[in-house]
Design an enzyme around this catalytic site. Sequence first.
Site, PDB file in Angstrom:
ATOM      1  N   LYS A  13       0.817  -1.218   0.000  1.00  0.00           N
ATOM      2  CA  LYS A  13       0.000   0.000   0.000  1.00  0.00           C
ATOM      3  C   LYS A  13       0.848   1.264   0.000  1.00  0.00           C
ATOM      4  CE  LYS A  13      -2.074  -0.759   3.955  1.00  0.00           C
ATOM      5  NZ  LYS A  13      -1.618  -2.080   4.357  1.00  0.00           N
ATOM      6  N   ARG A  88      -9.592   1.870   9.185  1.00  0.00           N
ATOM      7  CA  ARG A  88      -9.263   0.466   9.437  1.00  0.00           C
ATOM      8  C   ARG A  88     -10.288  -0.219  10.315  1.00  0.00           C
ATOM      9  NH1 ARG A  88      -3.127   1.120   9.042  1.00  0.00           N
ATOM     10  NH2 ARG A  88      -2.384  -0.999   8.857  1.00  0.00           N
ATOM     11  N   ARG A 127      11.112  -7.479   4.666  1.00  0.00           N
ATOM     12  CA  ARG A 127      11.199  -6.082   5.093  1.00  0.00           C
ATOM     13  C   ARG A 127      11.775  -5.982   6.506  1.00  0.00           C
ATOM     14  NH1 ARG A 127       5.775  -2.568   4.996  1.00  0.00           N
ATOM     15  NH2 ARG A 127       5.388  -3.488   7.020  1.00  0.00           N
ATOM     16  N   ARG A 133      11.921  -2.591  11.182  1.00  0.00           N
ATOM     17  CA  ARG A 133      10.777  -1.975  11.854  1.00  0.00           C
ATOM     18  C   ARG A 133      10.443  -2.786  13.100  1.00  0.00           C
ATOM     19  NH1 ARG A 133       5.614  -0.378   8.131  1.00  0.00           N
ATOM     20  NH2 ARG A 133       4.504  -1.458   9.800  1.00  0.00           N
ATOM     21  N   ARG A 144      -0.695  -8.777  13.399  1.00  0.00           N
ATOM     22  CA  ARG A 144      -1.194  -7.701  12.525  1.00  0.00           C
ATOM     23  C   ARG A 144      -2.110  -8.256  11.445  1.00  0.00           C
ATOM     24  NH1 ARG A 144       4.264  -5.579  11.029  1.00  0.00           N
ATOM     25  NH2 ARG A 144       3.249  -4.604   9.253  1.00  0.00           N
TER      26      ARG A 144
HETATM   27  P1  ADP Z   1       0.925  -2.179   7.934  1.00  0.00           P
HETATM   28  O1  ADP Z   1      -0.331  -1.945   7.170  1.00  0.00           O
HETATM   29  O2  ADP Z   1       2.062  -2.593   7.095  1.00  0.00           O
HETATM   30  O3  ADP Z   1       0.720  -3.088   9.119  1.00  0.00           O
HETATM   31  P2  ADP Z   1       1.042   0.662   8.795  1.00  0.00           P
HETATM   32  O4  ADP Z   1       2.305   1.401   8.608  1.00  0.00           O
HETATM   33  O5  ADP Z   1      -0.112   1.067   7.971  1.00  0.00           O
HETATM   34  O6  ADP Z   1       1.445  -0.851   8.597  1.00  0.00           O
HETATM   35  O7  ADP Z   1       0.608   0.723  10.337  1.00  0.00           O
HETATM   36  C1  ADP Z   1       1.489   0.341  11.372  1.00  0.00           C
HETATM   37  C2  ADP Z   1       0.748   0.313  12.701  1.00  0.00           C
HETATM   38  O8  ADP Z   1       0.236   1.643  12.992  1.00  0.00           O
HETATM   39  C3  ADP Z   1      -0.497  -0.579  12.759  1.00  0.00           C
HETATM   40  O9  ADP Z   1      -0.180  -1.919  13.043  1.00  0.00           O
HETATM   41  C4  ADP Z   1      -1.271   0.097  13.902  1.00  0.00           C
HETATM   42  O10 ADP Z   1      -0.744  -0.229  15.177  1.00  0.00           O
HETATM   43  C5  ADP Z   1      -1.013   1.572  13.656  1.00  0.00           C
HETATM   44  N1  ADP Z   1      -2.065   2.171  12.800  1.00  0.00           N
HETATM   45  C6  ADP Z   1      -1.896   2.682  11.551  1.00  0.00           C
HETATM   46  N2  ADP Z   1      -3.063   3.135  11.047  1.00  0.00           N
HETATM   47  C7  ADP Z   1      -4.006   2.890  11.987  1.00  0.00           C
HETATM   48  C8  ADP Z   1      -5.403   3.079  12.075  1.00  0.00           C
HETATM   49  N3  ADP Z   1      -6.108   3.629  11.053  1.00  0.00           N
HETATM   50  N4  ADP Z   1      -6.045   2.708  13.204  1.00  0.00           N
HETATM   51  C9  ADP Z   1      -5.386   2.161  14.212  1.00  0.00           C
HETATM   52  N5  ADP Z   1      -4.064   1.922  14.220  1.00  0.00           N
HETATM   53  C10 ADP Z   1      -3.372   2.270  13.113  1.00  0.00           C
END
Ligand code: ADP
Length: 189
Positions: A13, A88, A127, A133, A144
């Site tokens: 994404k 989300r 990654r 990370r 996740r």
């Molecule tokens: P990925 O989709 O690769 O898991 P992101 O970089 O989008 O990673 O998000 C990393 C973390 O940030 C998520 O696992 C969550 O803890 C937090 N996060 C990101 N966006 C949201 C959201 N819309 N609502 C709640 N937590 C979020």
Amino acid sequence: MRLVIMGPPGAGKGTQAAVIASMLGVPHISTGDIFRANVSQGTPLGVEARKYMDAGEYVPDGVTNAMVRDRLTHDDCRPGFLLDGYPRTVEQVGELNAMLSSAAQHLDGVLELTVDLDEVVARLVRRASEQGRSDDTEDVIRRRLEVYFEQTAPLIEMYRSQGLLVQVDGLGEIADVTGRIVSAFAIED
Ligand code: ADP
């Protein structure tokens, strides 16, 4: 153009969102990136968010919604935006709708990047070794993905029933995936 990009962790994404947002001339707003920037600067928001992120859980809706609400009021969002990683949860969908309708705006589309689960896990493990990370360890990756399927996958059906969903195959070379998105949305690049 006001777009949302969705897909499981590791679907690519962030990579696609950056390219597509710059083609469209709109900001790429990644809630994960905003949280990570706050974590590395040690802000109160970052301290709070980190507890959840490191466990693979979602940051509470109240915190996330307030952050996005603030971000969408910035001037650069006037021509539109590409939201990556938000909404989300069902509650976040409701909040986003409220934010948009209070400004007499609406979403133009929701892009779902579809990927094979084994491929996603392989990408995340790769990654983890490249970028280090702190939420890319195997247990956290598994969590996740679980959280995604429990809480976020149902949003796809919501957006499909509203006629907003566009699905694009996220497998293959980055440029090929970008090409599919460009043709699915008839973007001029
Ligand atoms: P990925 O989709 O690769 O898991 P992101 O970089 O989008 O990673 O998000 C990393 C973390 O940030 C998520 O696992 C969550 O803890 C937090 N996060 C990101 N966006 C949201 C959201 N819309 N609502 C709640 N937590 C979020």
